[in-house]
Design an enzyme around this catalytic site. Structure first.
Site, short mmCIF file in Angstrom:
data_model
loop_
_atom_site.label_atom_id
_atom_site.label_comp_id
_atom_site.label_asym_id
_atom_site.label_seq_id
_atom_site.Cartn_x
_atom_site.Cartn_y
_atom_site.Cartn_z
N ASP A 1 -3.69 -6.76 8.92
CA ASP A 1 -3.13 -7.59 7.83
C ASP A 1 -4.21 -7.77 6.77
O ASP A 1 -5.27 -8.33 7.04
CB ASP A 1 -2.72 -8.95 8.44
CG ASP A 1 -2.13 -9.88 7.40
OD1 ASP A 1 -2.16 -9.56 6.19
OD2 ASP A 1 -1.64 -10.96 7.81
N MET A 2 -3.94 -7.28 5.57
CA MET A 2 -4.95 -7.32 4.51
C MET A 2 -5.31 -8.74 4.09
O MET A 2 -6.33 -8.95 3.44
CB MET A 2 -4.49 -6.50 3.30
CG MET A 2 -3.26 -7.04 2.61
SD MET A 2 -2.63 -5.84 1.42
CE MET A 2 -1.04 -6.57 1.02
N HIS B 1 0.76 -5.18 -7.21
CA HIS B 1 1.94 -5.55 -8.03
C HIS B 1 3.06 -6.16 -7.18
O HIS B 1 4.00 -6.71 -7.72
CB HIS B 1 2.44 -4.36 -8.87
CG HIS B 1 3.21 -3.31 -8.12
ND1 HIS B 1 3.92 -2.32 -8.75
CD2 HIS B 1 3.38 -3.07 -6.77
CE1 HIS B 1 4.50 -1.55 -7.85
NE2 HIS B 1 4.18 -1.96 -6.66
N ASP B 2 2.92 -6.05 -5.85
CA ASP B 2 3.92 -6.68 -4.96
C ASP B 2 3.69 -8.17 -4.81
O ASP B 2 4.49 -8.85 -4.17
CB ASP B 2 3.84 -6.06 -3.55
CG ASP B 2 4.28 -4.60 -3.53
OD1 ASP B 2 5.08 -4.21 -4.40
OD2 ASP B 2 3.80 -3.86 -2.65
N GLU C 1 -2.62 0.98 -10.74
CA GLU C 1 -1.47 0.13 -11.07
C GLU C 1 -1.09 0.34 -12.53
O GLU C 1 -1.92 0.75 -13.35
CB GLU C 1 -1.83 -1.36 -10.90
CG GLU C 1 -2.01 -1.82 -9.46
CD GLU C 1 -0.69 -2.18 -8.77
OE1 GLU C 1 0.39 -2.00 -9.36
OE2 GLU C 1 -0.76 -2.62 -7.60
N GLU D 1 4.38 -6.57 -12.75
CA GLU D 1 3.48 -5.65 -13.44
C GLU D 1 2.68 -6.50 -14.42
O GLU D 1 3.20 -7.46 -14.98
CB GLU D 1 4.27 -4.56 -14.18
CG GLU D 1 5.17 -3.72 -13.28
CD GLU D 1 4.44 -2.98 -12.17
OE1 GLU D 1 3.20 -2.78 -12.27
OE2 GLU D 1 5.09 -2.62 -11.17
#
Ligand SMILES: C[S@@+](CC[C@H](N)C(=O)[O-])C[C@H]1O[C@@H](n2cnc3c(N)ncnc32)[C@H](O)[C@@H]1O
Length: 344
Positions: free
Chosen positions: A232-233, A250-251, A279, A310
């Site tokens: 898990d980041m 961007h998520d 991105e 974005e």
């Protein structure tokens, strides 16, 4: 009627019928039209040949092809004075199921019922200011939903892999220098490892670590020179000379991005490390070829994620600075994504 008003009476139909393009392109992919035409090595196929090869109704296929030719997705050329045949166009080649530049899996993801449902909740999201349209439609966020629905997870992974093939090739072709001097690279949220597989193949001095959620790496294929690690980041990112994040930040909203970037910072050497971010960078003032795509992707983030978006260059700079990166550069390449390099 004034010209502008007359045009508006025509233009409104783009919105009434806008979904037809996606739906018919999805149908063309499912039927495998582009794959069959490609196998002909440029020889045009008549309607009778194509419908027989695809086991399709000729009258229905005729209408589908007439629509797609009008949209410049396929081409129709003369075979002789009496007959015509269908051939590929540069656009239809991107709809083949296989192939280095195929975007077919991406169309199949975005046109899937799971991804279409949240679009019906966009206005509710705007009115509620922040509630996620995906969560409203499916009861949990897109990543938890994927973890519990292997078929949907595969749709996502395949779509990301086809995007990764296109994007990594563009990055390597336009800006391979960004990877010079890097011995090990951790791809954070790297999906099934396609990006690193391509990169290590072209830049064999790099040892790749593909890091993603456990359910994603557990089904990932093997790539030479790439190790898969699940985790898990938001907790811990494997150590490497540099970290790479493509279409991950961007998520997420700004606070989550800052947390992810801080974890990247902990994973790389303080004096020589860097974070490479691929991105979109929205330029609100100037036109460029990718502007429509990045603004549409921003709407996708609004529909499919809780707080993702974005960002403009100013917004990227704010997030990077808040995460403790005070030196950063951006390079615009021939791709939807720009390359941001951030130094701790
Ligand atoms: C939009 S995809 C991008 C995939 C890939 N980087 C690309 O550009 O093709 C985002 C990725 O982030 C991963 N991800 C989401 N939450 C994560 C987490 N907490 N830790 C690690 N990876 C995560 C997803 O599983 C997914 O593979």
């Amino acid at each position: 009627m004034e010209n502008e008003e007359a045009q508006a009476q025509v233009d409104i139909w783009k919105y009434v019928l806008g979904f037809t393009e996606m739906a018919v392109v999805q149908c063309a992919i499912e039927l495998g039209i582009a794959d069959v035409l490609e196998s002909q090595d440029g020889r045009p196929m008549t309607l009778a040949e194509l419908s027989s090869t695809l086991s399709c109704s000729p009258s229905i296929l005729y209408r589908i092809m007439r629509f797609l030719i009008r949209r410049k997705i396929f081409k129709e050329i003369s075979i002789d004075q009496e007959s015509t045949g269908y051939v590929q166009s540069p656009l239809s080649r991107l709809l083949m199921r296989k192939g280095d530049n195929s975007m077919a899996a991406f169309v199949l993801l975005e046109s899937s019922p799971v991804m279409l449902a949240p679009w019906h909740g966009l206005s509710a999201r705007a009115l509620a200011n922040g509630a996620s349209a995906f969560t409203a439609a499916h009861g949990e966020d897109v990543w938890r939903y994927a973890a519990e629905n292997p078929a949907h997870s595969k749709l996502i992974d395949d779509a990301m892999a086809c995007h990764a093939r296109v994007a990594m090739s563009a990055i390597i072709e336009n800006y391979v220098d960004v990877f010079k001097g890097i011995g090990s690279l951790v791809d954070v949220g790297g999906g099934d490892g396609t990006s690193l597989g391509i990169l290590v193949n072209k830049c064999p001095w790099i040892r790749g670590i593909n890091f993603d959620l456990p359910h994603v790496v557990s089904t990932a294929q093997n790539w030479d020179g790439v190790e898969h690690i699940g985790g898990d980041m938001f907790k811990k990112i494997p150590k490497a000379d540099a970290a790479f994040l493509m279409w991950v930040l961007h998520d997420w909203g700004d606070d989550e991005c800052i947390n992810i970037l801080k974890k990247c910072k902990e994973a790389i050497p303080r004096d020589t490390g860097k974070v490479i971010i691929a991105e979109a960078v929205i330029n609100e003032k100037e036109e460029n070829r990718y502007k429509d795509v990045s603004l549409a992707l921003d709407m996708v983030m609004m529909a499919h994620t809780d707080k993702g978006k974005e960002r403009t260059w100013k917004e990227w700079a704010n997030v990077l600075t808040a995460a403790g990166f005070y030196r950063y550069t951006v390079k615009h390449i021939q791709a939807v994504q720009s390359i941001i390099e951030a130094y701790p």
